[in-house]
Design an enzyme around this catalytic site. Sequence first.
Site, PDB file in Angstrom:
ATOM      1  N   ASN A 291       0.876  -1.163   0.000  1.00  0.00           N
ATOM      2  CA  ASN A 291       0.000   0.000   0.000  1.00  0.00           C
ATOM      3  C   ASN A 291       0.918   1.218   0.000  1.00  0.00           C
ATOM      4  O   ASN A 291       1.608   1.481   0.977  1.00  0.00           O
ATOM      5  CB  ASN A 291      -0.896   0.014   1.244  1.00  0.00           C
ATOM      6  CG  ASN A 291      -1.816   1.212   1.283  1.00  0.00           C
ATOM      7  OD1 ASN A 291      -1.644   2.180   0.550  1.00  0.00           O
ATOM      8  ND2 ASN A 291      -2.788   1.174   2.161  1.00  0.00           N
TER       9      ASN A 291
ATOM     10  N   LYS B 118       0.447   4.206   0.443  1.00  0.00           N
ATOM     11  CA  LYS B 118       0.148   5.224   1.459  1.00  0.00           C
ATOM     12  C   LYS B 118       0.707   4.855   2.821  1.00  0.00           C
ATOM     13  O   LYS B 118       0.690   5.671   3.740  1.00  0.00           O
ATOM     14  CB  LYS B 118      -1.364   5.434   1.562  1.00  0.00           C
ATOM     15  CG  LYS B 118      -1.964   6.056   0.323  1.00  0.00           C
ATOM     16  CD  LYS B 118      -3.447   6.262   0.488  1.00  0.00           C
ATOM     17  CE  LYS B 118      -4.034   6.875  -0.777  1.00  0.00           C
ATOM     18  NZ  LYS B 118      -5.481   7.052  -0.652  1.00  0.00           N
ATOM     19  N   CYS B 119       1.216   3.634   2.969  1.00  0.00           N
ATOM     20  CA  CYS B 119       1.714   3.134   4.252  1.00  0.00           C
ATOM     21  C   CYS B 119       3.228   3.306   4.324  1.00  0.00           C
ATOM     22  O   CYS B 119       3.963   2.793   3.474  1.00  0.00           O
ATOM     23  CB  CYS B 119       1.339   1.664   4.401  1.00  0.00           C
ATOM     24  SG  CYS B 119       2.086   0.850   5.817  1.00  0.00           S
ATOM     25  N   GLY B 120       3.707   3.982   5.353  1.00  0.00           N
ATOM     26  CA  GLY B 120       5.138   4.210   5.521  1.00  0.00           C
ATOM     27  C   GLY B 120       5.929   2.922   5.682  1.00  0.00           C
ATOM     28  O   GLY B 120       7.003   2.764   5.096  1.00  0.00           O
TER      29      GLY B 120
ATOM     30  N   ARG C 223       6.178   1.261   2.332  1.00  0.00           N
ATOM     31  CA  ARG C 223       7.147   1.962   1.461  1.00  0.00           C
ATOM     32  C   ARG C 223       8.583   1.633   1.870  1.00  0.00           C
ATOM     33  O   ARG C 223       9.451   1.414   1.019  1.00  0.00           O
ATOM     34  CB  ARG C 223       6.922   3.474   1.507  1.00  0.00           C
ATOM     35  CG  ARG C 223       5.677   3.930   0.783  1.00  0.00           C
ATOM     36  CD  ARG C 223       5.635   5.450   0.599  1.00  0.00           C
ATOM     37  NE  ARG C 223       5.859   6.197   1.818  1.00  0.00           N
ATOM     38  CZ  ARG C 223       4.900   6.586   2.655  1.00  0.00           C
ATOM     39  NH1 ARG C 223       3.642   6.304   2.412  1.00  0.00           N
ATOM     40  NH2 ARG C 223       5.200   7.286   3.727  1.00  0.00           N
TER      41      ARG C 223
END
Length: 116
Positions: free
Chosen positions: A8, A10-12, A15
């Site tokens: 995802n 948007k997930c740190g 990433r």
Amino acid sequence: MKATIWHNPKCGTSRKTLAILEETPDVDLTVVEYLKNPPSRAKLEQLFDDAGMTPQEGLRVRGSPAEELGLTKENASADEILDAMVREPILIERPLVETDKGVKLCRPQELVHELL
């Protein structure tokens, strides 16, 4: 080595895990944005089995409708959770990474090193 990350963007943590995989030499990486291309129920079952996890352990509670759907109750069955994850992939905790060495929920992201 082949690696697949259910990611995802948007997930740190997702990433950061992806960055580790991208920086690792000789990794043939497949990135699956699971909110756009969710895994099938059979794939979810296989991932959790291979990771040694229950669907309850793979349930994302924070930032998801898990509580509203009654999935955090003790009597919520694995089948109910899996069915809900297929319908609403935001319920799947991330990032899941699969390599030839197995599957892990990479929270924290450093856990991905155990699969490389």
